[in-house]
Design a protein around this motif. Structure first.
Motif, PDB file in Angstrom:
ATOM      1  N   THR A 151      10.483  -0.799   9.164  1.00 32.15           N
ATOM      2  CA  THR A 151       9.840  -1.193  10.430  1.00 32.15           C
ATOM      3  C   THR A 151       8.348  -1.378  10.157  1.00 32.15           C
ATOM      4  N   THR A 152       8.049  -2.101   9.091  1.00 28.38           N
ATOM      5  CA  THR A 152       6.696  -2.346   8.595  1.00 28.38           C
ATOM      6  C   THR A 152       5.902  -1.039   8.503  1.00 28.38           C
ATOM      7  N   CYS A 153       4.758  -0.947   9.183  1.00 28.67           N
ATOM      8  CA  CYS A 153       3.821   0.152   8.942  1.00 28.67           C
ATOM      9  C   CYS A 153       4.313   1.518   9.428  1.00 28.67           C
ATOM     10  N   SER A 154       5.372   1.558  10.205  1.00 28.74           N
ATOM     11  CA  SER A 154       5.909   2.851  10.668  1.00 28.74           C
ATOM     12  C   SER A 154       7.207   3.211   9.949  1.00 28.74           C
ATOM     13  N   SER A 155       7.544   2.485   8.877  1.00 31.09           N
ATOM     14  CA  SER A 155       8.843   2.645   8.215  1.00 31.09           C
ATOM     15  C   SER A 155       9.131   4.089   7.822  1.00 31.09           C
ATOM     16  N   SER A 156       8.226   4.697   7.059  1.00 28.53           N
ATOM     17  CA  SER A 156       8.536   6.040   6.547  1.00 28.53           C
ATOM     18  C   SER A 156       8.321   7.131   7.591  1.00 28.53           C
ATOM     19  N   ALA A 157       7.542   6.856   8.635  1.00 29.14           N
ATOM     20  CA  ALA A 157       7.486   7.791   9.762  1.00 29.14           C
ATOM     21  C   ALA A 157       8.838   7.794  10.477  1.00 29.14           C
ATOM     22  N   ASN A 158       9.425   6.611  10.659  1.00 29.61           N
ATOM     23  CA  ASN A 158      10.771   6.522  11.231  1.00 29.61           C
ATOM     24  C   ASN A 158      11.804   7.156  10.316  1.00 29.61           C
ATOM     25  N   ALA A 159      11.575   7.070   8.994  1.00 30.14           N
ATOM     26  CA  ALA A 159      12.501   7.699   8.055  1.00 30.14           C
ATOM     27  C   ALA A 159      12.544   9.209   8.268  1.00 30.14           C
ATOM     28  N   LEU A 160      11.380   9.831   8.491  1.00 30.11           N
ATOM     29  CA  LEU A 160      11.348  11.274   8.752  1.00 30.11           C
ATOM     30  C   LEU A 160      12.099  11.616  10.029  1.00 30.11           C
ATOM     31  N   ALA A 161      11.948  10.780  11.053  1.00 28.83           N
ATOM     32  CA  ALA A 161      12.693  11.005  12.298  1.00 28.83           C
ATOM     33  C   ALA A 161      14.204  10.877  12.048  1.00 28.83           C
TER      34      ALA A 161
END
Length: 389
Positions: A151-161
């Protein structure tokens, strides 16, 4: 969920201790154009030597996966213990990326144009977005769920979720989670075409800001439900659906993401000790985030942007910046100060005043809670709240 171990690499260094020390000291390497790029677009590259991909997994051989392997090596012992305890079927992998191995694909297309065929060593798995999680699963012989979030710049933040969700649902007992992004021509020239890049360096929240600088890096956590010292206490997400690249100007959806993270953790704004701002130094994004943070937290909460030191690491930014909060909360942080906000010190008169951390040492109580913001194209907003449970 508890975050038991962390591996990191970025322009600041290739270990948690080095990265923390450089960040606290206000270090920032001068961004320079990559030597393989034909234009003078500055970027923050990882200068450390990266490990080689095993020959048996050569179809996954790309710089992005070598970045992942370098941070996996830092937590390999913890991951091995989790696999021994829970079994390979109960351990998952969730990785965020926006570039994967696009640079290898670009080189292959250049060869095709020059000699009429793709290089023999090229494999589409090198650049496939899902290849990041597939590579880690194959390397570790993990047989739980393994997938990539983009999800572009939020990809790995979303991965943690997503990792937290896998454990909460009982699908996994442990998850290797994080993200990686590597420099490539598509990203650098694409952001340049959008007019979103600085010609010099990041200058977030300044009246003179002229864009961001792209960086590369990676971070991986080991997440389990077993009690530990540091936990992912809250996650908040929202979607602007306002514009394909520009954020909603009033910051209302970014506000919702931060408020949702607070609600999830059952905390109030005044309990947060530090905010790692998204702070890209682009004109619209800084203005939006300033409104949202000012409205929710006022001018008392310490905050800074780490992007002048690391660059904007895009798909890796969420995990990397959550990792920066993790090291602040860890035993590695023995100093009574916070990471400074690096800028020219000239505030934008149209912005509300935030408590941006200065270069001087900040004496403060031991940190308990940190918030990290990731705001992405299309208004995909994620706020992560990390702290001592």
């Amino acid at each position: 969920m508890y975050l038991h171990d962390l591996g990191m690499v970025c322009a600041l260094g290739d270990s948690k201790a080095n990265i923390l020390a450089g960040w606290l000291a206000g270090n920032a390497a001068r961004p320079v154009p990559p030597d393989w790029l034909d234009s003078a677009i500055p970027a923050f590259g990882v200068l450390t030597q990266l490990p080689a991909i095993p020959t048996s997994l050569k179809q996954y051989d790309c710089r992005n996966n070598r970045l992942l392997l370098s941070v996996l090596d830092q937590i390999h012992s913890s991951v091995s213990k989790a696999m021994a305890r829970y079994g390979a079927e109960r351990v998952g992998i969730v990785v965020g990326t926006s570039t994967s191995g696009i640079a290898e694909g670009e080189a292959a297309v250049q060869a095709l144009q020059a000699i009429g065929r793709m290089p023999t060593h090229y494999h589409y798995k090198q650049q496939e977005l899902g290849g990041a999680a597939e590579f880690l699963a194959a390397y570790l012989d993990i047989r739980g769920p393994a997938y990539t979030v983009s999800t572009t710049c939020s990809s790995s933040a979303n991965a943690l979720a997503s990792a937290r969700r896998l454990i909460r649902l009982g699908v996994c007992d442990a998850v290797v989670v994080g993200g990686a992004d590597s420099l490539c021509r598509t990203t650098l020239e694409g952001f340049f075409a959008l007019g979103a890049l600085s010609k010099t360096t990041c200058n977030p929240f300044s009246k003179n800001r002229d864009g961001t600088v792209i960086g590369e890096g990676a971070a991986l956590f080991l997440m389990t439900r077993d009690p530990g010292e540091i936990a992912l206490l809250g996650v908040g997400a929202s979607a602007d659906a306002y514009h394909i690249s520009a954020p909603r100007p009033d910051g209302s959806c970014a506000y919702l993401a931060m408020q949702a993270a607070l609600d999830d953790a059952r905390l109030k704004p005044e309990q947060i000790d530090y905010i790692n701002l998204h702070g890209t130094a682009t004109w619209q994004n800084d203005a939006m985030e300033n409104r949202a943070v000012g409205q929710l937290f006022g001018s008392d909460t310490f905050c800074s942007s780490s992007k002048p030191s690391t660059g904007h690491c895009l798909g890796a930014a969420g995990a990397l910046e959550a990792g920066l909060c993790w090291v602040l909360l860890s035993d590695l942080h023995q100093e009574s100060r916070l990471p400074p906000h690096l800028w020219d010190g000239e505030p934008d008169p149209d912005m509300v005043r935030l408590h941006l951390v200065g270069l001087e040492n900040q004496s403060l109580k031991p940190l308990q809670y940190c918030l990290s913001n990731s705001f992405s194209f299309g208004g995909n907003n994620v706020s992560l709240l990390i702290g001592h449970p």
